[in-house]
Write a protein that holds these residues in place. Sequence first.
Motif, PDB file in Angstrom:
ATOM      1  N   GLY A  47       1.134  -0.904  -0.102  1.00  0.00           N
ATOM      2  CA  GLY A  47       0.525   0.383  -0.393  1.00  0.00           C
ATOM      3  C   GLY A  47       0.484   1.508   0.018  1.00  0.00           C
ATOM      4  O   GLY A  47       0.540   2.355  -0.546  1.00  0.00           O
ATOM      5  N   LEU A  48       1.727   1.037   0.430  1.00  0.00           N
ATOM      6  CA  LEU A  48       2.361   2.940   0.643  1.00  0.00           C
ATOM      7  C   LEU A  48       3.364   2.474  -0.325  1.00  0.00           C
ATOM      8  O   LEU A  48       3.511   3.352  -0.861  1.00  0.00           O
ATOM      9  CB  LEU A  48       3.886   2.515   2.391  1.00  0.00           C
ATOM     10  CG  LEU A  48       2.773   2.164   3.534  1.00  0.00           C
ATOM     11  CD1 LEU A  48       4.096   1.722   4.655  1.00  0.00           C
ATOM     12  CD2 LEU A  48       2.614   4.092   3.817  1.00  0.00           C
ATOM     13  N   ALA A  62      -0.041   5.224  -1.178  1.00  0.00           N
ATOM     14  CA  ALA A  62      -1.114   5.815  -0.118  1.00  0.00           C
ATOM     15  C   ALA A  62      -0.362   5.609   0.601  1.00  0.00           C
ATOM     16  O   ALA A  62       0.604   5.883   1.419  1.00  0.00           O
ATOM     17  CB  ALA A  62      -1.357   4.050   0.849  1.00  0.00           C
ATOM     18  N   GLU A  63      -0.613   7.305   1.364  1.00  0.00           N
ATOM     19  CA  GLU A  63       0.356   8.049   2.757  1.00  0.00           C
ATOM     20  C   GLU A  63       0.135   7.527   3.848  1.00  0.00           C
ATOM     21  O   GLU A  63       0.953   8.203   4.553  1.00  0.00           O
ATOM     22  CB  GLU A  63       0.416   9.296   2.435  1.00  0.00           C
ATOM     23  CG  GLU A  63       0.335  10.202   0.958  1.00  0.00           C
ATOM     24  CD  GLU A  63       0.012  12.046   1.057  1.00  0.00           C
ATOM     25  OE1 GLU A  63      -0.428  12.185   2.074  1.00  0.00           O
ATOM     26  OE2 GLU A  63       0.458  11.736  -0.722  1.00  0.00           O
ATOM     27  N   ARG A  64      -1.320   7.004   4.129  1.00  0.00           N
ATOM     28  CA  ARG A  64      -1.421   6.745   5.672  1.00  0.00           C
ATOM     29  C   ARG A  64      -2.014   5.504   5.536  1.00  0.00           C
ATOM     30  O   ARG A  64      -3.392   5.584   4.526  1.00  0.00           O
ATOM     31  CB  ARG A  64      -2.117   7.414   6.391  1.00  0.00           C
ATOM     32  CG  ARG A  64      -1.543   8.267   6.297  1.00  0.00           C
ATOM     33  CD  ARG A  64      -2.420  10.351   7.400  1.00  0.00           C
ATOM     34  NE  ARG A  64      -3.491  10.490   6.603  1.00  0.00           N
ATOM     35  CZ  ARG A  64      -3.081  11.375   5.871  1.00  0.00           C
ATOM     36  NH1 ARG A  64      -1.699  12.222   4.931  1.00  0.00           N
ATOM     37  NH2 ARG A  64      -4.215  12.055   4.557  1.00  0.00           N
ATOM     38  N   ALA A  77       7.853   1.763  11.688  1.00  0.00           N
ATOM     39  CA  ALA A  77       8.761   3.336  11.724  1.00  0.00           C
ATOM     40  C   ALA A  77       7.258   3.940  12.323  1.00  0.00           C
ATOM     41  O   ALA A  77       6.636   3.627  12.086  1.00  0.00           O
ATOM     42  CB  ALA A  77       9.456   3.804  11.225  1.00  0.00           C
ATOM     43  N   ASP A  78       7.524   4.676  13.323  1.00  0.00           N
ATOM     44  CA  ASP A  78       6.269   5.401  14.736  1.00  0.00           C
ATOM     45  C   ASP A  78       6.479   7.028  13.712  1.00  0.00           C
ATOM     46  O   ASP A  78       6.494   7.848  14.340  1.00  0.00           O
ATOM     47  CB  ASP A  78       6.483   5.837  15.806  1.00  0.00           C
ATOM     48  CG  ASP A  78       5.648   4.910  16.262  1.00  0.00           C
ATOM     49  OD1 ASP A  78       4.614   3.839  16.509  1.00  0.00           O
ATOM     50  OD2 ASP A  78       6.438   4.051  18.064  1.00  0.00           O
ATOM     51  N   ASP A  79       6.267   7.042  12.318  1.00  0.00           N
ATOM     52  CA  ASP A  79       6.795   8.333  11.440  1.00  0.00           C
ATOM     53  C   ASP A  79       5.211   8.763  11.345  1.00  0.00           C
ATOM     54  O   ASP A  79       5.074   9.522   9.998  1.00  0.00           O
ATOM     55  CB  ASP A  79       7.852   7.464  10.014  1.00  0.00           C
ATOM     56  CG  ASP A  79       6.784   6.687   9.577  1.00  0.00           C
ATOM     57  OD1 ASP A  79       5.775   6.233   9.966  1.00  0.00           O
ATOM     58  OD2 ASP A  79       7.176   6.271   8.131  1.00  0.00           O
ATOM     59  N   GLY A  80       4.255   8.937  11.654  1.00  0.00           N
ATOM     60  CA  GLY A  80       2.960   8.646  11.032  1.00  0.00           C
ATOM     61  C   GLY A  80       1.969   8.312   9.745  1.00  0.00           C
ATOM     62  O   GLY A  80       0.909   8.779   9.089  1.00  0.00           O
ATOM     63  N   ARG A  81       2.841   7.222   9.364  1.00  0.00           N
ATOM     64  CA  ARG A  81       2.275   6.239   8.432  1.00  0.00           C
ATOM     65  C   ARG A  81       1.354   5.093   8.205  1.00  0.00           C
ATOM     66  O   ARG A  81       1.016   5.207   7.532  1.00  0.00           O
ATOM     67  CB  ARG A  81       3.025   6.125   7.717  1.00  0.00           C
ATOM     68  CG  ARG A  81       4.010   7.192   7.088  1.00  0.00           C
ATOM     69  CD  ARG A  81       5.352   6.721   5.751  1.00  0.00           C
ATOM     70  NE  ARG A  81       5.879   5.649   5.942  1.00  0.00           N
ATOM     71  CZ  ARG A  81       6.534   4.802   5.536  1.00  0.00           C
ATOM     72  NH1 ARG A  81       6.759   5.505   3.877  1.00  0.00           N
ATOM     73  NH2 ARG A  81       7.312   4.190   5.720  1.00  0.00           N
TER      74      ARG A  81
END
Length: 702
Positions: free
Chosen positions: A495-496, A500-502, A518-522
């Motif tokens: 998806g990424l 897909a951004e999120r 990662a906890d990068d908001g994605r």
Amino acid sequence: MGTALVYHEDMMATRLLWDDPECKIESPERLAAALGCLRQCGLEQRCLHVAAREASEAELSLVHSPEYVDLVRRTQTLGTEELQALSGQYDAVYFHPSTFHCARLAAGAALQLVDAVLTGTAHNGLALVRPPGHHSQRAAANGFCVFNNVAIAAEHAKRKHGLCRILVVDWDIHHGQGIQYIFEDDPSVLYFSWHRYEHGRFWPFLPESDADTVGQGQGRGFTINLPWNQVGMTNADYLAAFLHVLLPVAFEFDPELVLVSAGFDSVVGDPEGQMQATPECFAHLTQLLQVLAGGRVCAVLEGGYHLESLAQSVCMTVRALLGDPTPALSGPMAPCQSALESIQNVRGAQAPHWKSLQQQDVSPGLGPSIHFPEERPLLLLPGNPVYKAEPLPRLLLDQKHHYSVPPVRMAVALTAPHSTSALPPDVLCQQSAPKWETEAWAKSHESLAQDETLTALGKFLYLLSRVLDGQVSSGVASTLASAVAATLDVAIWQGLSRGAERVLCVVLGQLDRPLDLADDGRILWLNIGGKEAAIFSMYHVSMPLPRTTGGFLSCILGVVLPMAYGFRPDLVLVALGPDHGLQAPQAALLAAMLRAPAGGRVLALLEESAPQLAQALAQGLCGEAPPSLGPFSTASRVDLQALMGLRAQLQWRWEMVRVAAPEPTRGAPCSRSLERPETSAPPGNFPAAAPALPPSASVNDR
């Protein structure tokens, strides 16, 4: 069955015959604009056309006095001066020689719609009518309204069709006091209204429009007023009202029919409302209502006086009724302070009457990150009495030309042949991704190396690609139990990599979060039914799966959907792992409700040995109304404590979770940032203390 569209062009006959600045906005062009937009967007052609008929005088007398019906009948023979004199006896009303005919058509259209839905001719629908109705009272016209169309339809549904529980949702920006007066002591009709109030300084200037008016006698608790005390309410405020007030009570009430007083003066650009919610918000609200009453939703037009925003809002409502995916919402997803105060007040007034509101309370308290960015002050009307409607953004005006619907609403890729027996053949997806692509994605996962899991992965990747490129709206896929976690991991990175951004991952059961996320908001990872209730970071949350209906609804309405709307995912992945504990009705409801935040782009993955769950997920993603969860029962003390503790901590980062305004800044102007909240703050920034569980209070049995 389909979506009924009920109207009659004769309803455009009545118009103002003298100069009256207050009444001139209720014009025939309102109906013409809505119909024109429906035709231009190809929506009228997709609906089942039902011609309106005149309501009989006996039907009008279901809620109006015979003397009042007779008075309106006599307006047919009056001259202009006599009509003007009679109109002056009422508040914001004008009569025309065609008023009696048009008003009977408006009431009759609402009756036709209810009959079509309750007899199975249509599944849901919209009645495009004028004059509107929700202000009209037993013996008085009021606020452009002559006969109370929705109230007549509700009483008709009770008497002709034997219904015992009807929900009326009034999202017009004015309080529908006429409906409230008619049903204020009637427990068979639950009336919900939000309305511009400004502490009683906005029309109709009634103290009974405030949150502390809850009904009378046996009807106590069946009138819910949510007053907006400032202008400028946005998509986030409207959704918060649904998630934290209306829907919890509505599920507990368990309506057999939903009637919507669909006024669109609550949309951006309207001079009456001065609000900032955009037309697509009403697609989301409509879709959320469709999970109730078996999807039997009947919307009846009320107000709306900016022709462009009215027309587009009508189209968005019809799109949702037709089952189209909802377009993304614009603006920051954070309710403003004034909206939170209103929500807090109405929850407090209604909590003695509804178990669902008692079990959701979260004390505001203090915590880090309390902020309401000061970039867009919203003005109170007093002190700014002259309002000039600002031009709508070009993007809004052009929106109807850019909105597209995927050719395929839902597809399934199931590995076990018996899993497809209960599904229509046109949803089956038999194709697979190229073998080289499938093998490339499977290389890093030993559990995907078997021939059977490779075959399942190929079908899954093909289906995911079709969702991401807009050819398919949503899908359901299955694989071996041992391959669910690995397939989900592949789906996230596919998806990424495909734009897909999120990505929102809603995981049921014992599936561990991949270590390399990662906890990068994605990626937002929500584990329902995990090993513990915990917040590992702002993008990794684990919560219990409550076994009661009330607990499950608190989890979905109080945590999952608010976080989903705040996250704004481009794609939702739902995975059912070992020990997920989900029942088929719960699966259908979860799938149906997750369609909205991601514009319908939801892909569910489950074990091949769960054909009933596959069918339930497919039905929910198709837009079918989920079955009832059964009798309402409150969450266990343990589940409730866990959910409340999570919400108390999450609300400082995920503002859609909030149900109360932070105490230190109460009374401050309602304001928001126009920018999307920053997503790269460090994880784990939450207050440590959770509120104590409130003592149980007496509750009226429903």
